[in-house]
Write a protein that holds these residues in place. Structure first.
Motif, PDB file in Angstrom:
ATOM      1  N   LEU A 181       9.617 -10.143 -15.207  1.00 11.61           N
ATOM      2  CA  LEU A 181       8.727  -9.624 -14.180  1.00 11.61           C
ATOM      3  C   LEU A 181       7.314 -10.085 -14.497  1.00 11.61           C
ATOM      4  N   GLN A 182       6.691 -10.763 -13.546  1.00 12.90           N
ATOM      5  CA  GLN A 182       5.349 -11.312 -13.753  1.00 12.90           C
ATOM      6  C   GLN A 182       4.401 -10.687 -12.759  1.00 12.90           C
ATOM      7  N   ALA A 183       3.484  -9.867 -13.260  1.00 12.17           N
ATOM      8  CA  ALA A 183       2.531  -9.161 -12.403  1.00 12.17           C
ATOM      9  C   ALA A 183       1.199  -9.877 -12.363  1.00 12.17           C
ATOM     10  N   SER A 184       0.498  -9.708 -11.256  1.00 10.80           N
ATOM     11  CA  SER A 184      -0.838 -10.284 -11.098  1.00 10.80           C
ATOM     12  C   SER A 184      -1.635  -9.438 -10.113  1.00 10.80           C
ATOM     13  N   GLY A 185      -2.964  -9.669 -10.085  1.00 13.18           N
ATOM     14  CA  GLY A 185      -3.785  -9.032  -9.070  1.00 13.18           C
ATOM     15  C   GLY A 185      -4.702  -7.937  -9.555  1.00 13.18           C
ATOM     16  N   GLY A 186      -4.675  -7.609 -10.825  1.00 17.96           N
ATOM     17  CA  GLY A 186      -5.566  -6.572 -11.315  1.00 17.96           C
ATOM     18  C   GLY A 186      -7.005  -7.056 -11.364  1.00 17.96           C
ATOM     19  N   GLY A 187      -7.903  -6.143 -11.712  1.00 22.77           N
ATOM     20  CA  GLY A 187      -9.302  -6.508 -11.816  1.00 22.77           C
ATOM     21  C   GLY A 187     -10.204  -5.304 -11.787  1.00 22.77           C
ATOM     22  N   LEU A 188     -11.489  -5.578 -11.612  1.00 25.98           N
ATOM     23  CA  LEU A 188     -12.513  -4.538 -11.553  1.00 25.98           C
ATOM     24  C   LEU A 188     -12.915  -4.316 -10.095  1.00 25.98           C
ATOM     25  N   VAL A 189     -12.941  -3.072  -9.670  1.00 28.41           N
ATOM     26  CA  VAL A 189     -13.300  -2.763  -8.293  1.00 28.41           C
ATOM     27  C   VAL A 189     -14.123  -1.480  -8.277  1.00 28.41           C
ATOM     28  N   GLN A 190     -15.002  -1.368  -7.316  1.00 30.28           N
ATOM     29  CA  GLN A 190     -15.831  -0.170  -7.192  1.00 30.28           C
ATOM     30  C   GLN A 190     -15.026   0.967  -6.554  1.00 30.28           C
ATOM     31  N   PRO A 191     -15.404   2.198  -6.817  1.00 26.81           N
ATOM     32  CA  PRO A 191     -14.737   3.323  -6.153  1.00 26.81           C
ATOM     33  C   PRO A 191     -14.761   3.152  -4.639  1.00 26.81           C
ATOM     34  N   GLY A 192     -13.632   3.437  -4.021  1.00 25.33           N
ATOM     35  CA  GLY A 192     -13.507   3.246  -2.582  1.00 25.33           C
ATOM     36  C   GLY A 192     -12.980   1.880  -2.197  1.00 25.33           C
ATOM     37  N   GLY A 193     -12.910   0.972  -3.152  1.00 21.38           N
ATOM     38  CA  GLY A 193     -12.448  -0.380  -2.875  1.00 21.38           C
ATOM     39  C   GLY A 193     -10.938  -0.506  -2.857  1.00 21.38           C
ATOM     40  N   SER A 194     -10.487  -1.747  -2.693  1.00 19.78           N
ATOM     41  CA  SER A 194      -9.050  -2.034  -2.585  1.00 19.78           C
ATOM     42  C   SER A 194      -8.648  -3.172  -3.517  1.00 19.78           C
ATOM     43  N   LEU A 195      -7.403  -3.122  -3.928  1.00 20.59           N
ATOM     44  CA  LEU A 195      -6.796  -4.197  -4.692  1.00 20.59           C
ATOM     45  C   LEU A 195      -5.342  -4.300  -4.269  1.00 20.59           C
ATOM     46  N   ARG A 196      -4.788  -5.491  -4.406  1.00 15.91           N
ATOM     47  CA  ARG A 196      -3.370  -5.687  -4.129  1.00 15.91           C
ATOM     48  C   ARG A 196      -2.729  -6.317  -5.357  1.00 15.91           C
ATOM     49  N   LEU A 197      -1.749  -5.630  -5.905  1.00 17.95           N
ATOM     50  CA  LEU A 197      -0.996  -6.141  -7.040  1.00 17.95           C
ATOM     51  C   LEU A 197       0.285  -6.792  -6.536  1.00 17.95           C
ATOM     52  N   LEU A 222       1.869  -3.951  -4.407  1.00 14.39           N
ATOM     53  CA  LEU A 222       1.292  -2.613  -4.291  1.00 14.39           C
ATOM     54  C   LEU A 222      -0.111  -2.758  -3.714  1.00 14.39           C
ATOM     55  N   GLN A 223      -0.284  -2.329  -2.485  1.00 17.64           N
ATOM     56  CA  GLN A 223      -1.597  -2.321  -1.852  1.00 17.64           C
ATOM     57  C   GLN A 223      -2.275  -1.008  -2.192  1.00 17.64           C
ATOM     58  N   MET A 224      -3.426  -1.093  -2.832  1.00 14.16           N
ATOM     59  CA  MET A 224      -4.131   0.099  -3.286  1.00 14.16           C
ATOM     60  C   MET A 224      -5.469   0.195  -2.561  1.00 14.16           C
ATOM     61  N   ASN A 225      -5.634   1.212  -1.761  1.00 15.85           N
ATOM     62  CA  ASN A 225      -6.873   1.447  -1.017  1.00 15.85           C
ATOM     63  C   ASN A 225      -7.549   2.720  -1.505  1.00 15.85           C
ATOM     64  N   SER A 226      -8.805   2.863  -1.150  1.00 14.05           N
ATOM     65  CA  SER A 226      -9.580   4.063  -1.519  1.00 14.05           C
ATOM     66  C   SER A 226      -9.432   4.368  -3.007  1.00 14.05           C
ATOM     67  N   LEU A 227      -9.612   3.351  -3.809  1.00 12.98           N
ATOM     68  CA  LEU A 227      -9.408   3.513  -5.244  1.00 12.98           C
ATOM     69  C   LEU A 227     -10.429   4.469  -5.849  1.00 12.98           C
ATOM     70  N   GLU A 228      -9.964   5.212  -6.827  1.00 13.99           N
ATOM     71  CA  GLU A 228     -10.782   6.207  -7.515  1.00 13.99           C
ATOM     72  C   GLU A 228     -10.829   5.866  -8.999  1.00 13.99           C
ATOM     73  N   GLN A 288      -4.417  -5.060 -15.794  1.00 11.99           N
ATOM     74  CA  GLN A 288      -5.435  -4.015 -15.881  1.00 11.99           C
ATOM     75  C   GLN A 288      -6.123  -3.808 -14.537  1.00 11.99           C
ATOM     76  N   VAL A 289      -6.235  -2.558 -14.145  1.00 10.37           N
ATOM     77  CA  VAL A 289      -7.023  -2.166 -12.972  1.00 10.37           C
ATOM     78  C   VAL A 289      -8.106  -1.223 -13.446  1.00 10.37           C
ATOM     79  N   THR A 290      -9.361  -1.578 -13.174  1.00 10.26           N
ATOM     80  CA  THR A 290     -10.497  -0.748 -13.565  1.00 10.26           C
ATOM     81  C   THR A 290     -11.305  -0.405 -12.327  1.00 10.26           C
ATOM     82  N   VAL A 291     -11.485   0.884 -12.099  1.00 13.52           N
ATOM     83  CA  VAL A 291     -12.256   1.357 -10.946  1.00 13.52           C
ATOM     84  C   VAL A 291     -13.530   1.982 -11.490  1.00 13.52           C
ATOM     85  N   SER A 292     -14.634   1.304 -11.245  1.00 16.24           N
ATOM     86  CA  SER A 292     -15.892   1.748 -11.827  1.00 16.24           C
ATOM     87  C   SER A 292     -17.056   1.180 -11.029  1.00 16.24           C
ATOM     88  N   SER A 293     -18.127   1.954 -10.973  1.00 18.36           N
ATOM     89  CA  SER A 293     -19.341   1.457 -10.322  1.00 18.36           C
ATOM     90  C   SER A 293     -20.272   0.825 -11.342  1.00 18.36           C
TER      91      SER A 293
END
Length: 114
Positions: free
Chosen positions: A3-19, A79-85, A109-114
């Motif tokens: 299983l090979q995952a991709s798509g993580g990263g740094l995003v601000q609160p309220g943002g979106s990411l797709r894994l 995995l579509q992730m919206n309104s990240l906290e 890694q998924v990091t949600v931070s301002s």
């Protein structure tokens, strides 16, 4: 099974990411697949799963914000992730439930931070 995952990263609160996770070595279309996550100092939790028939389950904390998809032709689960906290910050792992064991991929890694 790999299983090979991709798509993580740094995003601000309220943002979106797709894994996205690509699977190899299994029939895939017959398997339940999903995503789990592990935050620092916490146990791994199962976040979302999607069965072979397309039915889904989500942990309460992500309901209405996260959506899981599967593509049996491409053998991927997304995995579509919206309104990240900030509480969503974690290492995310994709999962495939086999006939006799569960497989986990390397995390992203998924990091949600301002």
């Amino acid at each position: 099974v790999q299983l090979q995952a991709s798509g993580g990263g740094l995003v601000q609160p309220g943002g979106s990411l797709r894994l996205s996770c690509k699977a190899s070595g299994s029939i895939f279309r017959l398997n339940t697949v999903g995503w789990g996550r592990q935050a620092p100092g916490k146990q791994r939790e199962l976040v979302a799963t999607i069965r072979a028939d397309g039915s889904t389950n989500y942990v309460d904390s992500v309901k209405g914000r996260f959506t899981i998809f599967r593509d049996n032709v491409r053998r991927t689960v997304a995995l579509q992730m919206n309104s990240l906290e900030p509480e969503d910050t974690a290492v995310y792992y994709c999962q495939l439930v086999g006939s006799d064991r569960t497989f986990w991929g390397r995390g992203t890694q998924v990091t949600v931070s301002s």
